[in-house]
Design a protein around this motif. Structure first.
Motif, PDB file in Angstrom:
ATOM      1  N   VAL A 151       0.833  -1.235  -0.073  1.00 12.42           N
ATOM      2  CA  VAL A 151      -0.147  -0.244   0.009  1.00 12.42           C
ATOM      3  C   VAL A 151       1.007   1.261   0.026  1.00 12.42           C
ATOM      4  CG1 VAL A 151      -1.663   1.354   1.202  1.00 12.42           C
ATOM      5  CG2 VAL A 151      -1.797  -1.048   1.143  1.00 12.42           C
ATOM      6  N   MET A 152       0.732   2.077  -1.225  1.00 12.10           N
ATOM      7  CA  MET A 152       1.770   3.023  -1.343  1.00 12.10           C
ATOM      8  C   MET A 152       1.110   4.208  -1.156  1.00 12.10           C
ATOM      9  SD  MET A 152       5.076   3.914  -3.826  1.00 12.10           S
ATOM     10  CE  MET A 152       4.271   4.034  -5.305  1.00 12.10           C
ATOM     11  N   LEU A 153       1.416   5.305  -0.417  1.00 11.00           N
ATOM     12  CA  LEU A 153       0.847   6.589  -0.143  1.00 11.00           C
ATOM     13  C   LEU A 153       1.751   7.726  -0.733  1.00 11.00           C
ATOM     14  CD1 LEU A 153      -0.142   6.173   3.511  1.00 11.00           C
ATOM     15  CD2 LEU A 153      -1.788   5.874   1.540  1.00 11.00           C
ATOM     16  N   CYS A 154       1.442   8.464  -1.692  1.00 10.96           N
ATOM     17  CA  CYS A 154       2.318   9.516  -2.306  1.00 10.96           C
ATOM     18  C   CYS A 154       1.523  10.750  -2.191  1.00 10.96           C
ATOM     19  CB  CYS A 154       2.689   9.267  -3.757  1.00 10.96           C
ATOM     20  SG  CYS A 154       3.407   7.408  -3.833  1.00 10.96           S
ATOM     21  N   PHE A 155       2.113  11.924  -1.531  1.00  9.11           N
ATOM     22  CA  PHE A 155       1.423  13.257  -1.448  1.00  9.11           C
ATOM     23  C   PHE A 155       2.410  14.135  -1.816  1.00  9.11           C
ATOM     24  CE2 PHE A 155      -0.693  10.782   2.199  1.00  9.11           C
ATOM     25  CZ  PHE A 155      -1.726  10.247   1.820  1.00  9.11           C
ATOM     26  N   GLY A 156       1.718  15.194  -2.493  1.00  9.42           N
ATOM     27  CA  GLY A 156       2.582  16.462  -2.695  1.00  9.42           C
ATOM     28  C   GLY A 156       3.105  16.620  -3.892  1.00  9.42           C
ATOM     29  N   ALA A 157       3.098  17.842  -4.614  1.00 15.89           N
ATOM     30  CA  ALA A 157       4.001  18.216  -5.695  1.00 15.89           C
ATOM     31  C   ALA A 157       5.352  17.473  -6.122  1.00 15.89           C
ATOM     32  CB  ALA A 157       3.599  19.701  -6.027  1.00 15.89           C
ATOM     33  N   ASN A 158       5.775  17.720  -4.816  1.00 19.53           N
ATOM     34  CA  ASN A 158       7.371  17.053  -5.007  1.00 19.53           C
ATOM     35  C   ASN A 158       7.583  15.802  -5.210  1.00 19.53           C
ATOM     36  OD1 ASN A 158       6.458  16.380  -2.190  1.00 19.53           O
ATOM     37  ND2 ASN A 158       8.871  16.595  -1.747  1.00 19.53           N
ATOM     38  N   LYS A 159       6.445  14.808  -5.309  1.00 16.34           N
ATOM     39  CA  LYS A 159       6.521  13.513  -5.504  1.00 16.34           C
ATOM     40  C   LYS A 159       5.963  13.192  -6.942  1.00 16.34           C
ATOM     41  CE  LYS A 159       7.877  12.779  -1.364  1.00 16.34           C
ATOM     42  NZ  LYS A 159       7.028  11.988  -0.121  1.00 16.34           N
ATOM     43  N   ALA A 160       5.558  14.293  -7.516  1.00 19.56           N
ATOM     44  CA  ALA A 160       4.841  13.788  -8.882  1.00 19.56           C
ATOM     45  C   ALA A 160       5.737  13.449  -9.689  1.00 19.56           C
ATOM     46  CB  ALA A 160       4.194  15.132  -9.431  1.00 19.56           C
ATOM     47  N   LYS A 161       6.750  13.824 -10.065  1.00 13.75           N
ATOM     48  CA  LYS A 161       7.842  12.888 -10.932  1.00 13.75           C
ATOM     49  C   LYS A 161       8.317  11.608 -10.699  1.00 13.75           C
ATOM     50  CE  LYS A 161      12.400  14.255 -13.016  1.00 13.75           C
ATOM     51  NZ  LYS A 161      13.259  13.787 -12.031  1.00 13.75           N
ATOM     52  N   ALA A 162       8.399  11.405  -9.305  1.00 15.23           N
ATOM     53  CA  ALA A 162       9.009  10.072  -9.020  1.00 15.23           C
ATOM     54  C   ALA A 162       7.414   8.906  -9.140  1.00 15.23           C
ATOM     55  CB  ALA A 162       9.223  10.115  -7.389  1.00 15.23           C
ATOM     56  N   VAL A 163       6.409   9.604  -8.754  1.00 13.77           N
ATOM     57  CA  VAL A 163       5.023   8.736  -8.977  1.00 13.77           C
ATOM     58  C   VAL A 163       4.796   8.376 -10.420  1.00 13.77           C
ATOM     59  CG1 VAL A 163       2.579   9.122  -8.762  1.00 13.77           C
ATOM     60  CG2 VAL A 163       4.021   9.748  -6.943  1.00 13.77           C
ATOM     61  N   LYS A 164       5.125   9.633 -11.213  1.00 12.91           N
ATOM     62  CA  LYS A 164       4.989   9.143 -12.708  1.00 12.91           C
ATOM     63  C   LYS A 164       6.012   8.240 -13.325  1.00 12.91           C
ATOM     64  CE  LYS A 164       4.783  10.259 -17.322  1.00 12.91           C
ATOM     65  NZ  LYS A 164       3.601   9.798 -17.984  1.00 12.91           N
ATOM     66  N   GLY A 165       7.217   8.161 -12.688  1.00 18.88           N
ATOM     67  CA  GLY A 165       7.983   7.002 -12.883  1.00 18.88           C
ATOM     68  C   GLY A 165       7.700   5.810 -12.420  1.00 18.88           C
ATOM     69  N   ALA A 166       7.342   5.755 -11.224  1.00 17.30           N
ATOM     70  CA  ALA A 166       6.951   4.663 -10.528  1.00 17.30           C
ATOM     71  C   ALA A 166       5.678   3.824 -11.092  1.00 17.30           C
ATOM     72  CB  ALA A 166       6.532   4.679  -8.989  1.00 17.30           C
ATOM     73  N   ILE A 167       4.754   4.372 -11.849  1.00  9.36           N
ATOM     74  CA  ILE A 167       3.447   4.011 -12.150  1.00  9.36           C
ATOM     75  C   ILE A 167       3.432   3.954 -13.619  1.00  9.36           C
ATOM     76  CG2 ILE A 167       0.829   4.469 -12.389  1.00  9.36           C
ATOM     77  CD1 ILE A 167       1.059   5.672  -9.417  1.00  9.36           C
ATOM     78  N   GLU A 168       4.077   4.688 -14.443  1.00 13.12           N
ATOM     79  CA  GLU A 168       3.841   4.879 -16.070  1.00 13.12           C
ATOM     80  C   GLU A 168       5.252   4.694 -16.506  1.00 13.12           C
ATOM     81  OE1 GLU A 168       1.429   8.318 -16.641  1.00 13.12           O
ATOM     82  OE2 GLU A 168      -0.457   7.324 -16.167  1.00 13.12           O
ATOM     83  N   GLY A 169       6.581   4.895 -15.926  1.00 10.52           N
ATOM     84  CA  GLY A 169       7.767   4.562 -16.383  1.00 10.52           C
ATOM     85  C   GLY A 169       7.856   3.106 -16.695  1.00 10.52           C
ATOM     86  N   GLY A 170       9.106   2.769 -17.141  1.00 15.35           N
ATOM     87  CA  GLY A 170       9.294   1.492 -17.343  1.00 15.35           C
ATOM     88  C   GLY A 170      10.095   1.037 -16.058  1.00 15.35           C
TER      89      GLY A 170
END
Ligand code: GLP
Length: 255
Positions: free
Chosen positions: A193-212
């Motif tokens: 269960v991963m929780l990610c909050f705030g704009a400073n996580k947006a790039k990491a979240v994009k990579g984690a979910i939609e990156g290779g």
């Protein structure tokens, strides 16, 4: 991966809390994997509320992801102190059932092996709570951590030292090393269960979910996990390409 984009961190924490509490009620000896940082604090408040209103934690066991090397467990900035203060002391959990790596272990490799063995002896982790670092780290598995890594000593990235300086009086006080469960250890949890909050996580979240899937973003390894749920606030979801699809799927789940 189930992705929930929530109105805010409060809603996200409530939803994550509800599903974890449901699992504790179904299995009172649940094995929780726990995280530190500011992200899970609201979720921990939900667990505390549940305990106050009758959910029993007396048989729950827990294993934390990581601990700073060189900080004794009673140090005010140790992750053991963080967990005692923010969660354990407010629950009827037995302290001896809670595990945090020992940052003062003499023989760190032996301690790491023993930590892995204890997780195994407990039957494995049922639900692993995760936050994400702004560089995509989970636990303290920094970019280029092997996706098969196990509990070990790690060197913190400069970005992480910078991000975590806010918890210490001086930036130079942030320890440079930590003991962390590996990505491979985390992937063995039955659910993440991963929780990610705030704009400073947006790039990491994009990579984690939609990156290779890549060791450049260790959280992307969760794409290989059969049961991962991600709760985001709007800011953390900013860069996602398939936002509408996640919203659609999360409101049209099979019963
Ligand atoms: C630390 C922890 C991670 C956590 C991350 C994010 O580095 N080791 O487990 O996910 O910080 O912290 P925060 O939630 O404060 O952004």
């Amino acid at each position: 991966m189930d992705v929930f984009i929530c109105k805010d961190s409060e809603e996200a924490s409530r939803l994550a809390g509800e599903q974890i509490i449901k699992q504790i009620r179904a299995n009172p000896a649940l094995v929780l994997g726990l995280a530190t940082g500011s992200t899970p604090l609201r979720l921990y408040k939900e667990l505390i509320k549940a305990c106050q209103t009758g959910t029993d934690f007396s048989r729950v066991r827990s294993f934390n992801l990581d601990e700073y090397v060189g900080l004794p467990s009673d140090h005010p900035k140790s992750y053991r102190t963080f967990m005692n203060d923010n969660l354990f002391s407010h629950l009827n959990i037995r302290l001896e059932n809670t595990h945090v790596p020992n940052g003062m272990a003499h023989d760190i490799p032996a301690h790491c092996a023993a930590y892995e063995a204890e997780i195994k002896a407990a039957g494995g982790i049922d639900v692993q709570v995760l936050g994400i670092g702004s560089d995509g780290h989970i636990g303290f598995n920094e970019p280029t951590s092997s996706l098969a890594s196990r509990t070990r000593i790690v060197t913190l990235a400069e970005q992480t030292l910078h991000d975590n300086a806010r918890f210490f009086a001086n930036a130079s006080d942030v320890p440079h090393y930590a003991i962390s469960m590996g990505v491979g250890t985390i992937l063995e949890a039955k659910q993440c269960v991963m929780l990610c909050f705030g704009a400073n996580k947006a790039k990491a979240v994009k990579g984690a979910i939609e990156g290779g899937i890549s060791q450049f973003n260790p959280a992307s390894a969760l794409q290989m996990h059969p049961n991962t749920v991600v709760y985001l606030d709007e800011a953390a979801a900013t860069d996602l390409q398939l936002k509408d699809d996640y919203r659609w799927a999360s409101t049209h789940k099979p019963q």
